[in-house]
Design a protein around this motif. Structure first.
Motif, short mmCIF file in Angstrom:
data_model
loop_
_atom_site.label_atom_id
_atom_site.label_comp_id
_atom_site.label_asym_id
_atom_site.label_seq_id
_atom_site.Cartn_x
_atom_site.Cartn_y
_atom_site.Cartn_z
N ASN A 129 16.48 9.96 10.42
CA ASN A 129 15.59 11.10 10.68
C ASN A 129 15.50 11.41 12.16
O ASN A 129 15.67 12.56 12.58
N LEU A 130 15.23 10.38 12.97
CA LEU A 130 15.10 10.63 14.41
C LEU A 130 16.41 11.12 15.00
O LEU A 130 16.43 12.06 15.80
N PHE A 131 17.51 10.49 14.60
CA PHE A 131 18.78 10.85 15.18
C PHE A 131 19.12 12.31 14.90
O PHE A 131 19.50 13.06 15.79
N TRP A 132 18.95 12.74 13.66
CA TRP A 132 19.36 14.11 13.33
C TRP A 132 18.32 15.14 13.75
O TRP A 132 18.63 16.32 13.88
N LEU A 133 17.10 14.67 13.99
CA LEU A 133 16.09 15.56 14.56
C LEU A 133 16.57 16.01 15.94
O LEU A 133 16.32 17.13 16.38
N PHE A 134 17.31 15.11 16.60
CA PHE A 134 18.05 15.51 17.80
C PHE A 134 19.39 16.16 17.43
O PHE A 134 19.76 17.20 17.95
N GLY A 135 20.11 15.50 16.53
CA GLY A 135 21.52 15.80 16.34
C GLY A 135 21.78 17.21 15.86
O GLY A 135 22.78 17.82 16.24
N HIS A 136 20.89 17.75 15.03
CA HIS A 136 21.19 19.10 14.61
C HIS A 136 20.96 20.14 15.69
O HIS A 136 21.85 20.92 15.99
N PRO A 137 19.76 20.15 16.33
CA PRO A 137 19.60 21.11 17.44
C PRO A 137 20.68 20.94 18.50
O PRO A 137 21.10 21.91 19.13
N GLU A 138 21.17 19.71 18.67
CA GLU A 138 22.21 19.44 19.66
C GLU A 138 23.39 20.40 19.53
O GLU A 138 23.84 20.97 20.52
N VAL A 139 23.88 20.58 18.30
CA VAL A 139 25.07 21.43 18.19
C VAL A 139 24.74 22.86 18.58
O VAL A 139 25.58 23.58 19.12
N TYR A 140 23.50 23.27 18.33
CA TYR A 140 23.14 24.64 18.72
C TYR A 140 22.89 24.75 20.21
O TYR A 140 23.15 25.79 20.81
N LEU A 141 22.40 23.67 20.83
CA LEU A 141 22.20 23.78 22.28
C LEU A 141 23.56 23.82 22.98
O LEU A 141 23.68 24.29 24.10
N LEU A 142 24.63 23.37 22.28
CA LEU A 142 25.96 23.51 22.85
C LEU A 142 26.55 24.88 22.56
O LEU A 142 27.20 25.48 23.41
N VAL A 143 26.34 25.38 21.34
CA VAL A 143 27.06 26.59 20.96
C VAL A 143 26.34 27.85 21.44
O VAL A 143 26.99 28.85 21.73
N LEU A 144 25.02 27.80 21.60
CA LEU A 144 24.32 29.01 22.07
C LEU A 144 24.83 29.49 23.43
O LEU A 144 25.13 30.67 23.59
#
Lengths: 319, 696
Positions: free
Chosen positions: B291-306
């Motif tokens: 839970n903690l990891f993907w709470l970061f991990g999903h926004p992570e890909v958007y903070l890269l692609v935005l």
């Protein structure tokens, strides 16, 4: 050098796409849900194809229009194409751009909701007969199949009856793993001290491959097993064969089984002439599954040398 | 098996060196490991020798390592990212080669392969994508919003230092000890002390924690910069699209990085202090980690692609010679994606056993992201429509992106369906999907940005021919490498498999290795392009500063920009302010008066913290407690001492600004404006003729 003339990559892209399409012809092969052997995998395949078709409504226009627009509106002398440098909004176009994806996603959501509930591994039912109960324990690096109602267990070979539900309950006695028989149903994770469930139904007699999909160390790629779907009477004969030829699954044999060993190593340690070369048969009486599950709920720390899957618990020969 | 432990060097001993393994057991696997270590050591020796030979140590220290200029920090971030990219690509090629070796065991050992996919993922996300994205942002954002620097220039330098020191830990792990085998997600309990007693997961933990602190500080810095440092008149609805994406990314960072740091620190507590957050026993539960990891991990890909979306928005508008279509839609879509990215993390574990209701809700939430993303794609197409499209290198990256990215979007929506995810999650289908999003999405965007803003940073253009060669190679390489993985994924091949026994996978793996080699050529073509461009730089200089007929403020100043960016802070009146000024014939105004400019003074604090935190991490990994304690004290002392430094500003006298600016203005007025037909010729000195109608 007024303009650098290089081939633009789009024709090259097309070559690559053709190559890829021809490769897709090979995908139909064997142990995959693209060649489903049961109703669950069949629904998954249908869902994949339907979702892909719906999404294509948004994808195909991009693949066609981008090259067309790029070609038509390329900069050159005496271009006949219209040029509107200040045009930056059209209400109609906006309506389409937001509207079409909303409709597509709404449609997909409808299918998603239905299919997700239909295939819920905790609820799904296929057929009237009571399900065959199987308990699966993930170990390093093999799966142990326990048939609590039949008093038998196996490793490397998972026998199931056809046309009858198999209700699988999973846990592991080491790290997290993920259990999957692609031709029958998708994966489900298994974790120590907890259980997950999965339902399987096979349509016809068939041998299919099952595997672990979550990396868990050296023997990960060897953590595969044969799933053998058989008519009911054959299945009973198989169970009898396991019972007749199996060795006792007791704390001592379980200790050997649970060590950090891959399939070949454990086969060498426990296999007998009466078993297949790549499978182990066991008979058993105690409720091993509950023992394994409750190992982690005693309110006391588990010493490392009593934790299956650790080096100090024991391992057969090194690679 | 207790690791050998002595008080002074902790658990560090000769077995930690890869050469020991080669001597004991010479085989292909050990040779690959030693070659990798040798590359690191040779690289260090070569860099040190070159710097000494050309006597560059003093300029390096004076002009770069102690600089707080956002432009130089941005360039250093990008250099760091490209070095790490080279390692990440080569690791990918070794992995593809292992699988192309066919059914059977290949040439690598299972554990070595596991180290490769763990470092490959960790490096590509944390030490290529993040520093590259924020390197570009560092350089561009203050120029775009008419600012003289970021809000906290020294903090910016510290962020860079922490990112670099963490990246160095991954380099050190090649030479001393072994990296984690737990993948870039490092799921416990596999990475716990019981199952992985070595140093590998500890290298991962500290690299993630320290670089995470650096990245969080960057997020704060850029959010504040864009909120507070905009030039007069630049309202939010006049903000260039790229800045919108950076502010959304920065906010994502501020909210998303802390859960990752917490997850990694809790794992550290398990491993170092015998806690039981994620162990099997005593109530530990790895679901909390997931839970903690993907709470970061999903926004992570958007903070890269935005930010990549933002780059494409600028590129499409400039090279279509048009205003960006659907600005409001793009802003709304960017913000929707930023918000939605926090509501979908659970799709990373559809198959961990939660109820159908939960899966359905998160599946639909995930598909919702496809709506604003689809809108963006169509907005960009409308930007191209009725434009005058020039097929320059950034534009070619953009066109390749549009067509390849929708395929990644397609597979993303497929994965959002739990029904199908049960089949393809954890297979190579998933690997193909995220590479499909990260390569054409993020990497192509960053390379487009590199080609687009390079002349602004260095004052000369990059070679056009080699640029086009790289676009073609990256595109073909990407298709050949990753499309086959979709198919083997559908066929059920698990990710992270060092071997397989199904011969029908083999042809796909052969295509993939060819693709991987093409990608290697693509990487080299980028380096060759840089070398050729530096060699020919006299022919491609663009001192006036506007080689592409740009639309935003950064093109209205000299290339490279002076340390203070803007001699006079501009007053913004339009969304494409510089384009509008050129249109009205009001570009390059002569200021009435000049003022003294205050700039932050150089400081060594970022470099000092970089070195100290690097030693601190190394000491923690190897249990050298005295050294870790010493470094902790020194880091605290360094920060305290630094706060007493009150001469933080440097004044550039108005007279000097006037002299430089007037020299440049004279040059602008003396230069011949060039038509877009001559954009890639030596005639283009950076003064664009706003004659867009001339070709109709």
């Amino acid at each position: 050098m007024a303009q650098v003339n290089m081939p633009n990559p789009i024709p090259l892209l097309m070559v690559a796409v053709i190559l890829l399409v021809s490769m897709s012809q090979m995908v139909a092969a064997s142990d995959s849900f693209m060649d489903p052997q049961g109703p669950i995998a069949a629904i998954q395949k249908t869902h994949l194809l339907r979702a892909t078709a719906v999404i294509m409504v948004a994808v195909i226009p991009v693949l066609i229009l981008v090259p067309l627009i790029a070609f038509r509106y390329r900069r050159r002398r005496n271009s006949y194409a219209v040029y509107r440098p200040d045009w930056d909004f059209s209400a109609k176009l906006e309506f389409l751009m937001w509207g079409v994806p909303v409709v597509i996603v709404a449609l997909l959501s409808f299918y998603l909701w239905k299919a997700t509930h239909r295939l819920d591994p905790y609820a799904s039912t296929f057929g009237e007969d009571p399900a065959l109960r199987v308990q699966v324990v993930g170990l390093d690096w093999k799966w142990l199949f326990i048939y609590p109602d039949l008093g038998i267990a196996s490793v490397g070979e998972f026998g199931i009856p056809t046309k009858r539900q198999v209700a699988v309950t999973l846990t592991t006695d080491t790290v997290m793993q993920s259990f999957m028989i692609p031709a029958l149903a998708g994966q489900i994770y298994a974790m120590p001290g907890m259980t997950t469930q999965l339902h399987l139904v096979a349509d016809a007699p068939e041998v299919m491959q099952g595997e672990n999909t979550q990396y868990n160390g050296r023997g990960f790629t060897k953590q595969k097993f044969r799933t053998v779907a058989m008519h009911n009477d054959e299945f009973e004969a198989w169970a009898q064969k396991v019972r007749d030829n199996g060795i006792q699954l007791n704390p001592a044999t379980y200790q050997t089984l649970a060590m950090r060993t891959d399939r070949d190593e454990v086969q060498a340690a426990l296999g007998t002439d009466k078993m297949p070369k790549d499978a182990l048969y066991f008979t058993m009486e105690q409720d091993l599954f509950q023992t394994i599950l409750h190992r982690y709920h005693k309110g006391k720390a588990l010493p490392v040398d009593q934790q299956p899957g650790t080096a100090s618990f024991g391992q057969e020969g090194q690679q | 098996m207790t690791p050998s432990y002595s008080g002074f060097l902790g658990r560090l001993d000769w077995d930690a060196l890869p050469i020991t393994g080669l001597i004991q057991n010479p085989n292909a696997n050990e040779i690959v490991a030693n070659a990798a270590a040798a590359i690191v050591l040779v690289g260090v020796v070569v860099v040190v020798s070159l710097l000494s030979w050309f006597r560059l140590w003093t300029p390096l220290w004076r002009d770069w390592l102690t600089s707080v200029d956002h432009k130089k920090i941005g360039i250093m971030y990008v250099v760091f990212a490209i070095v790490m990219l080279a390692r990440g690509v080569l690791e990918g090629v070794v992995m593809r080669a292992q699988q192309a070796a066919g059914p059977g065991d290949g040439f690598l050992e299972a554990e070595h392969f596991a180290e490769l996919f763990s470092t490959h993922g960790t490096i590509m996300i944390f030490f290529v994508a993040v520093p590259f994205v924020f390197g570009i942002a560092n350089f561009v954002v203050p120029l775009m919003i008419g600012a003289r620097d970021v809000a906290f220039p020294r903090l910016n330098q510290i962020s860079l230092g922490l990112t670099v020191s963490s990246g160095m830990m991954l380099m050190v792990s090649l030479v001393v000890g072994r990296f984690s085998t737990g993948g870039w997600t490092a799921y416990p309990p596999y990475t716990g002390a019981a199952f992985n007693p070595g140093v590998g997961p500890d290298y991962w933990i500290w690299a993630i924690v320290v670089s995470g602190v650096g990245t969080t500080l960057t997020g704060i810095n850029f959010a504040v910069t864009i909120y507070k440092m905009r030039a007069p008149g630049m309202t939010f609805m006049r903000l260039p699209m790229y800045c919108w994406t950076i502010i959304c990314s920065s906010i994502l960072i501020v909210f998303a990085m802390p859960p990752l740091g917490v997850a990694a620190l809790l794992l550290a507590a398990d491993r170092y202090l015998d806690f039981h957050f994620f162990t099997n026993d005593l109530g530990g539960n790895m679901m909390n980690y997931a839970n903690l990891f993907w709470l970061f991990g999903h926004p992570e890909v958007y903070l890269l692609v935005l930010p990549a979306y933002g780059i494409y928005s600028e590129v499409f508008a400039t090279f279509s010679a048009k205003r960006l279509y659907g600005y409001n839609s793009l802003v709304i879509a960017t913000m929707s994606i930023a918000v939605l990215s926090f509501t979908v993390w659970l799709h990373h574990f559809f198959t961990m056993g939660q109820s159908a209701l939960i899966n359905a809700v998160f599946g639909i939430a995930t598909m919702l992201i496809a709506i604003p993303t689809g809108v963006k794609v169509y907005d960009w197409m409308a930007t191209l429509w009725r434009g005058r499209i020039r097929f320059s290198v950034p534009m070619l990256y953009g066109l390749a992106f549009l067509m390849l990215f929708v395929i990644g979007g397609l597979s993303g929506v497929i994965l959002a369906n739990p029904t199908v995810d049960y089949q393809v999650h954890n297979t190579l289908f998933l690997v193909a999907h995220f590479h499909n999003v990260l390569l054409p999405g993020v990497l192509f965007g960053l390379l487009a940005a590199y080609n687009y803003w390079f002349p602004k940073a260095f004052g000369f253009r990059l070679n056009e021919v080699w640029g086009r060669v790289s676009v073609a190679l990256w595109t073909i390489g990407f298709l050949l490498t990753f499309m086959p993985l979709y198919f083997v994924g559908l066929m059920g091949m698990p990710r992270r498999s060092f071997s397989y026994d199904d011969p029908s996978f083999h042809p796909f793996m052969m295509v993939a290795i060819v693709g991987a080699l093409v990608i290697t050529c693509a990487l080299f073509s980028v380096l060759i392009q840089l070398w050729v461009s530096i060699r020919d730089r006299e022919k491609t200089r663009v001192p006036v500063g506007d080689p592409w007929d740009g639309r935003t403020l950064e093109w209205s100043i000299p290339s490279p920009p002076p340390p203070y960016n803007f001699a006079i802070i501009p007053t913004v009146t339009d969304r494409d302010d510089f384009a509008a000024a050129k249109d009205k014939g009001a570009a390059y105004p002569t200021p009435d008066a000049y003022e003294d400019i205050e700039l932050p003074r150089n400081t060594g604090i970022g470099f000092v913290l970089c070195v100290l935190s690097g030693i601190w991490m190394f000491a923690l990994v190897w249990w050298i407690w005295w050294l870790a304690a010493l470094m902790t004290v020194l880091m605290i002392l360094a920060v305290i001492v630094w706060t007493f430094d009150d001469s933080t500003e440097l004044t550039i006298p108005a007279e000097e600004v006037r002299k430089d600016h007037e020299a440049w203005l004279a040059r602008v007025h003396g230069e011949k404006a060039v038509d877009r037909d001559f954009e890639t010729s030596p005639e283009n000195r950076g003064l664009a003729r706003p004659d867009l109608e001339a070709v109709t």
